[in-house]
Scaffold this motif. Structure first.
Motif, PDB file in Angstrom:
ATOM      1  N   HIS A   7      10.557  32.591  31.485  1.00  0.00           N
ATOM      2  CA  HIS A   7      10.539  33.595  32.557  1.00  0.00           C
ATOM      3  C   HIS A   7      10.879  34.979  32.008  1.00  0.00           C
ATOM      4  O   HIS A   7      10.241  35.976  32.355  1.00  0.00           O
ATOM      5  N   LEU A   8      11.892  35.033  31.137  1.00  0.00           N
ATOM      6  CA  LEU A   8      12.262  36.310  30.528  1.00  0.00           C
ATOM      7  C   LEU A   8      11.135  36.838  29.649  1.00  0.00           C
ATOM      8  O   LEU A   8      10.858  38.032  29.628  1.00  0.00           O
ATOM      9  N   ASP A  11       8.337  38.311  31.830  1.00  0.00           N
ATOM     10  CA  ASP A  11       8.660  39.649  32.312  1.00  0.00           C
ATOM     11  C   ASP A  11       8.616  40.672  31.185  1.00  0.00           C
ATOM     12  O   ASP A  11       8.217  41.820  31.399  1.00  0.00           O
ATOM     13  N   ARG A  12       9.013  40.257  29.978  1.00  0.00           N
ATOM     14  CA  ARG A  12       8.974  41.177  28.835  1.00  0.00           C
ATOM     15  C   ARG A  12       7.534  41.591  28.520  1.00  0.00           C
ATOM     16  O   ARG A  12       7.284  42.720  28.108  1.00  0.00           O
ATOM     17  N   ARG A  33      14.565  42.326  36.562  1.00  0.00           N
ATOM     18  CA  ARG A  33      14.856  40.896  36.376  1.00  0.00           C
ATOM     19  C   ARG A  33      15.263  40.624  34.935  1.00  0.00           C
ATOM     20  O   ARG A  33      16.234  39.922  34.662  1.00  0.00           O
ATOM     21  N   GLY A  34      14.487  41.171  34.003  1.00  0.00           N
ATOM     22  CA  GLY A  34      14.747  40.914  32.587  1.00  0.00           C
ATOM     23  C   GLY A  34      16.061  41.484  32.104  1.00  0.00           C
ATOM     24  O   GLY A  34      16.737  40.882  31.268  1.00  0.00           O
ATOM     25  N   ASP A  37      19.445  39.469  33.531  1.00  0.00           N
ATOM     26  CA  ASP A  37      19.835  38.170  32.976  1.00  0.00           C
ATOM     27  C   ASP A  37      20.662  38.380  31.718  1.00  0.00           C
ATOM     28  O   ASP A  37      20.209  39.010  30.766  1.00  0.00           O
ATOM     29  N   ARG A  53      15.329  42.154  23.590  1.00  0.00           N
ATOM     30  CA  ARG A  53      14.763  42.283  24.945  1.00  0.00           C
ATOM     31  C   ARG A  53      15.404  43.437  25.709  1.00  0.00           C
ATOM     32  O   ARG A  53      14.720  44.195  26.397  1.00  0.00           O
TER      33      ARG A  53
END
Length: 196
Positions: A7-8, A11-12, A33-34, A37, A53
């Motif tokens: 998921h990360l 989004d990245r 979002r990224g 977390d 990230r």
């Protein structure tokens, strides 16, 4: 998938893609979002990627926030990205953040002294580490910033390096003199929505 790392990673990838295509609100959602977390996750097949990230998404988030009309938040986001790169001792990440976001933000804001400070740091770092791609950004920005420092009379000088597509787009956002017929074609084709 329920895999947090994927998921990360999604989004990245989506954040810069959506930003460059011009969908700043969707890009902002991916960034938020990224960046929210706390997990320190490196997707195994990207183990060689040297840009953390938080730095990569922070730099994109800063540009997105600027384009959404939030300059104070944009400056905060880029400073957090720079701080993260420094804490991680990642020179490639720091050069990327300075070139892709920190220097342009200062130029867009008309903060010439800040642009010069960030630019000197970028040029020093890229010379020390032989980071040729990001050095090209610095050299292109340098002529423009010198022109601003000298009073911005006439037209700005041509870039001293060959411009890769994203750098050409960035330069076009600094001054209309840098807008070429090729960039207009790219914009009309919907391939540069971020700066159209």
């Amino acid at each position: 998938s329920t895999d947090v790392a994927l998921h990360l990673h999604r989004d990245r990838i989506l954040a810069p893609t959506l930003h460059l295509l011009g969908d700043q609100r969707a890009a902002a959602a991916c960034c938020e979002r990224g960046l929210a977390d706390p997990a320190l996750i490196r997707v195994p097949f990207l183990a060689g990627v040297r840009i953390d990230r938080r730095v990569a998404m922070g730099a994109i988030h800063a540009r997105v926030l600027w384009l959404l009309g939030l300059p104070v938040q944009a400056e905060r986001a880029i400073q957090q990205a720079i701080d993260a790169a420094e804490r991680a001792h990642e020179p490639v990440a720091l050069a990327s953040a300075l070139a892709s976001s920190a220097c342009p933000l200062a130029i867009w804001a008309g903060r010439v002294e800040l642009a010069r400070e960030r630019l000197q740091r970028l040029l020093r770092l890229t010379a020390e580490r032989a980071l040729t791609v990001w050095r090209g950004y610095g050299l292109a920005f340098d002529g423009y910033v010198k022109w601003l420092e000298d009073g911005a009379s006439g037209v700005p000088p041509p870039p001293s390096v060959e411009l890769v597509p994203q750098l050409a787009q960035l330069m076009a956002t600094f001054h209309p003199h840098y807008v070429t017929s090729r960039l207009i074609q790219i914009g009309e084709a919907g391939l540069a929505g971020w700066c159209r």
